[in-house]
Design a protein around this motif. Structure first.
Motif: not given
Ligand SMILES: Cc1ncc(COP(=O)(O)O)c(C=O)c1O
Length: 387
Positions: A102-104, A109-113, A131-132
């Protein structure tokens, strides 16, 4: 010691993952289970009494979180960890792993490291990839027989754009209880690069004498930190499924609550709540005895291996009931190692590679069982190895 951890408690007929799951995960039932992280010990009597008391009520309707449950948690962390938790910063959740997901989801955002520190609890990997987001590994360094964080490499990861770190404190599987200086070093990197930390502190109370767990959030108020805690590992109630997130930032709290609301995760069942409250309220004496028992078991395992099976060494462990066994001297590839433990030793441990490639050559042994069972496991390994 007033609590009995020696007498075996049969888990037959409880559909326990550890025992019944042997067929699915190891292909056989003829194998001693020392893998998944729950204990073969009865939970504190006060927990059982609270659950039985609630069951006897006979109506199991939708349930709110009572104020007394929050107070039990706040008291526990204040007394044991010198951590004053604001009531409004607590967000309840059905588990620590869902909290991390949930926190991620809410804060990146999608793609974030997203950074993790392997070898580490395997759902940390999937929480990022499912979560991509982009997985960034900041591996721990094994120095001698002791794991350390690589803060220089962490800074490079942050420099390269990572904004979020999933910390395991204490660390599963390597058993480290991070020192203040190490956490401060980590915080310094987080401060410099604006990293948000989610600190999984589910093992915070399983600390061997002589060590002290520090909630990282108590060391800094200028770094964005979310902490997840639960009595589930500490008091052997993980099947009840309830944990808490501590989120002091209002906007982050709102974003994470929104995710739970989208997933329709609402209040928990009355038994989880009862168990959670009773454990934190009445579990202290039981926990003290548990840690003494585990310490002796840990020393016994170390001694036995050193004397009788020196090709396996126990990595220095400061907390958790999971021992990280260095099997590299056995000179087997991971597949062979896994095969050896299952087919020949008939012992179901978690393979090191489950925790990432950095776990190659290692196995994770769960020692939270009567010492007689752990000794039997060690003897089976030895006789299979020397034969
Ligand atoms: C570090 C860590 N986090 C989370 C969990 C599981 O938490 P939950 O069952 O509350 O999702 C475990 C279980 O072994 C764990 O070791």
């Amino acid at each position: 010691m007033t609590h009995d951890f020696d007498t075996p408690v049969s888990r037959e007929g409880t559909a326990s993952l550890k025992y019944e799951g042997r067929e699915t995960y190891f292909g056989t039932k003829d194998i001693t289970p020392v893998w998944v992280a729950d204990m073969d010990f009865a939970a504190p009597v006060a927990v059982t009494r609270a659950l039985v008391g609630r069951a006897e009520h006979t109506i199991y309707g939708y349930t709110e979180y009572p104020e007394s449950m929050f107070i039990s948690m706040q008291d526990w962390f204040k007394t044991r960890h010198n951590w004053e938790i604001d009531r409004e910063s607590i967000v309840m959740c059905p588990g620590v792993v869902p909290s991390i997901y949930a926190a991620i989801t809410a804060l990146t955002e999608v793609g974030d490291k997203v950074i993790i520190q392997p070898p580490v609890y395997h759902p940390f990997f999937t929480a990022v990839t499912d979560t991509q987001r982009t997985l960034v590994e900041n591996p721990l360094r094994l120095e001698g027989n002791h794991y350390q964080m690589d803060l220089e490499h962490l800074a490079e990861c942050a420099e390269a754009g990572a904004k979020f770190l999933v910390l395991c404190s204490p660390h599963n599987p390597v058993g480290r209880v991070w020192r203040q200086s190490e956490l401060e070093g980590l915080l310094e990197v987080a401060r410099r690069y604006g990293l948000t930390i989610i600190s999984d502190e589910i093992h915070a109370d399983l600390i061997f004498p002589g060590q002290k767990h520090l909630a990282i959030t108590t060391l800094a108020d200028d770094v964005s930190i979310i902490t997840t805690v639960s009595p589930s590992k500490t008091f052997n109630i993980p099947g009840l499924g309830l944990s808490a997130m501590v989120i002091s930032d209002k906007a982050q709290r709102k974003a994470i609550k929104q995710v739970f609301s989208q997933w329709h995760v609402s209040n928990m069942n009355p038994f989880s709540i009862c168990g959670f409250e009773a454990a934190y309220q009445h579990g202290e004496a039981w926990l003290k005895d548990l840690m003494l028992y585990l310490k002796i078991t840990k020393e016994t395992v170390k001694f036995y291996l050193k004397e009788s099976l020196p090709d396996i060494t126990v990595v220095e462990s400061e907390g958790t009931y999971l021992l990280w066994l260095d099997c590299r001297k056995m000179a087997m590839k991971d597949v062979e190692l896994h095969h050896f433990f299952i087919e020949q030793a008939k012992v179901a441990m978690s393979p090191g590679t489950l925790f990432g490639i950095a776990g190659s050559g290692f196995m994770r042994l769960n020692i939270a069982a009567p010492r007689s069972l752990i000794m039997m496991v060690l003897k089976s390994i030895r006789s299979a190895y020397i034969s």
